[in-house]
Design an enzyme around this catalytic site. Structure first.
Site, PDB file in Angstrom:
ATOM      1  N   ASP A 282       0.917  -1.349  -0.025  1.00  0.00           N
ATOM      2  CA  ASP A 282      -0.016  -0.015  -0.147  1.00  0.00           C
ATOM      3  C   ASP A 282       0.876   1.230   0.051  1.00  0.00           C
ATOM      4  O   ASP A 282       1.326   1.611   1.026  1.00  0.00           O
ATOM      5  CB  ASP A 282      -0.722  -0.249   1.290  1.00  0.00           C
ATOM      6  CG  ASP A 282      -1.588   1.254   1.229  1.00  0.00           C
ATOM      7  OD1 ASP A 282      -1.992   1.782   0.292  1.00  0.00           O
ATOM      8  OD2 ASP A 282      -2.461   1.420   2.187  1.00  0.00           O
TER       9      ASP A 282
ATOM     10  N   ASP B 292      -1.640   4.953  -5.692  1.00  0.00           N
ATOM     11  CA  ASP B 292      -1.784   4.096  -4.530  1.00  0.00           C
ATOM     12  C   ASP B 292      -2.258   2.735  -4.811  1.00  0.00           C
ATOM     13  O   ASP B 292      -3.120   2.395  -5.437  1.00  0.00           O
ATOM     14  CB  ASP B 292      -3.404   4.773  -4.084  1.00  0.00           C
ATOM     15  CG  ASP B 292      -3.952   4.006  -2.616  1.00  0.00           C
ATOM     16  OD1 ASP B 292      -3.074   3.448  -2.348  1.00  0.00           O
ATOM     17  OD2 ASP B 292      -5.001   4.104  -2.411  1.00  0.00           O
TER      18      ASP B 292
END
Length: 453
Positions: free
Chosen positions: A82, A282
């Site tokens: 992440d 992201d």
């Protein structure tokens, strides 16, 4: 709907770190004292990198994961990668809410809690008035994600194994979260992973800790394959010397993710009315999200261009909000290229810098044989005016987050193959070449070990 947006932690939803009652006995061992980093910055270390194999896909799984070897003796933990957050956490062997792993696969602290007075504890709090009721208090954390999921737990410090491109193996002590209360938003099911690997640029991130130890340059990147899998790297060794397209980061002291912009959206090489997009890269988000105005503009452009092309809306397909069926079931994305035009981001502050999005970078083929739009309405799911470049648009690109140059770069790449990692610097096969980045229960005595930094 079978989609998710975990990823980013942002100021209004941001990581909020609270002190909760102690649930673990606190030891006064050296591991719990304020952490002093030795200067390990030597040229050969800083020129090296660690590369890890990645597993997963955008659809149907919805995330990419990497295995980390934590502790001595080491245990495997699969973590969702992440770049939208900086705190790494694993599910904790404690009274646990929202845990999906059997107890034997949970992380068990062993007198290695980070204390509240540790400098790292103050780094994970947004407020500048971080105070400790007692120097012996543990350092608790709570991280809240943009999809309103969260993890609550305690910071620990333990050995994590890294094999570097110069052939050495190190397992320094790194701080991360031991999460005992995980929450997931709406109907989204908990991930099957043991936790989250935060790749952001906050001071508590594993990237920053490795850099502060002098082991790598402050660079992290990933290469996600559209066929599934790929690789992740810490340090700049795998970065090509040419061919990379660079744009500057938008820097904020309160945000721990990677942003760039402003950008204009192009459709089939032509300008659109979608301009001024601030974009967040992201890897924790499966799909790409635009604010409502930009999203509706994209939907209008794509659907308008489909008129007369034998595609009809597949409203019965629950895979994503907008899907189309063709004359017959689609088998692969190569079947749909003739129907859809490419998109692109044009970064207006950097001349001639574009990120190309061919149809396969914003579409999926569902299990029902339909083609579905992998760009979603972020405002509708609580992201307000944010715009996120998710995994679907990052596939088959090496993406580099260079915190030293304050730049984000990308280049088309074959993400199915590890970069120049099958042999060591002398041309000999690496001992772990077949499974680079994933270690067994021991370390060769000939390798360098950094145990107690």
């Amino acid at each position: 709907m079978d989609f998710r947006s975990k990823g980013i932690t942002l100021h209004s939803l941001f990581v909020s770190f609270l002190l909760f009652s102690t649930i673990f006995p606190l030891s006064f061992s050296a591991a719990n004292q304020p952490h002093k980093v030795k200067n390990l910055a030597t040229p050969h270390r800083l020129s090296s990198s660690a590369v890890f194999k990645v597993q997963g896909n955008v659809y149907p799984l919805g995330h990419y994961t990497v295995f980390f070897n934590i502790g001595l003796p080491p245990k495997f933990y699969d973590l969702d990668i992440d770049s939208g957050s900086d705190i790494t956490w694993v599910q904790c062997d404690a009274p646990c809410k929202g845990c999906t792993k059997p107890r034997v696969q949970l992380y068990k602290p062993n007198h290695n809690l980070v204390q509240c007075v540790d400098q790292l504890c103050s780094e994970v709090h947004l407020s500048t008035d971080h105070n400790c009721a007692s120097p012996d208090d543990q350092c608790d954390y709570e991280v809240e994600y943009a999809d309103n999921g969260s993890s609550l737990g305690v910071l620990v410090r333990d050995h994590i194994a890294f094999q570097f491109t110069n052939g050495s193996v190190v397992h320094p002590k790194i701080a991360f979260g031991c999460g005992y209360d995980q929450k997931y938003s709406g109907s989204t099911s908990p991930p099957s992973t043991a936790g989250v690997l935060g790749l952001g640029n906050g001071r508590a991130s594993i990237l920053t800790q490795l850099h502060s130890l002098g082991l790598i340059r402050n660079v992290v990147g990933h290469c996600l394959s559209a066929r599934g899998g790929g690789f992740l790297f810490f340090g700049d060794d795998p970065v090509p010397s040419s061919g990379i397209v660079w744009t500057s980061m938008v820097h904020s002291s309160s945000e721990k993710h990677y942003s760039s912009g402003p950008a204009e959206l192009l459709f089939n090489g032509k300008a659109t009315k979608v301009k001024g997009l601030e974009l967040i890269f992201d890897s924790g988000s499966s799909y790409t999200y635009f604010n409502s105005l930009a999203y509706q503009a994209v939907v209008n452009l794509v659907t308008g261009d489909l008129k007369g092309k034998q595609l009809t809306r597949a409203t019965e397909d629950p895979s994503l909000p907008i899907c189309w069926k063709g004359p017959k079931s689609f088998k692969s994305l190569s079947d749909i290229k003739k129907y859809f035009k490419p998109l692109a981001f044009s970064f207006t502050k950097t001349k001639n810098v574009q990120m190309q999005l061919p149809p396969e970078a914003y579409l999926i083929i569902s299990k029902h044989g339909n083609v579905c739009l992998g760009i979603l309405d972020g405002t509708e799911v609580g992201l307000e005016n944010l715009n996120i470049i998710g995994d679907i648009s990052l596939q088959d690109k090496m993406v580099i987050y260079d915190n030293e140059k304050q730049q984000i770069g990308w280049v088309s790449a074959n993400c199915d193959r590890l970069p120049n990692m099958d042999r060591d610097l002398e041309g000999n096969p690496h001992p772990y070449a077949a499974n680079l980045g994933i270690f067994g229960n021991g370390f060769p005595a000939s390798f360098e070990n950094i145990d107690d930094q």
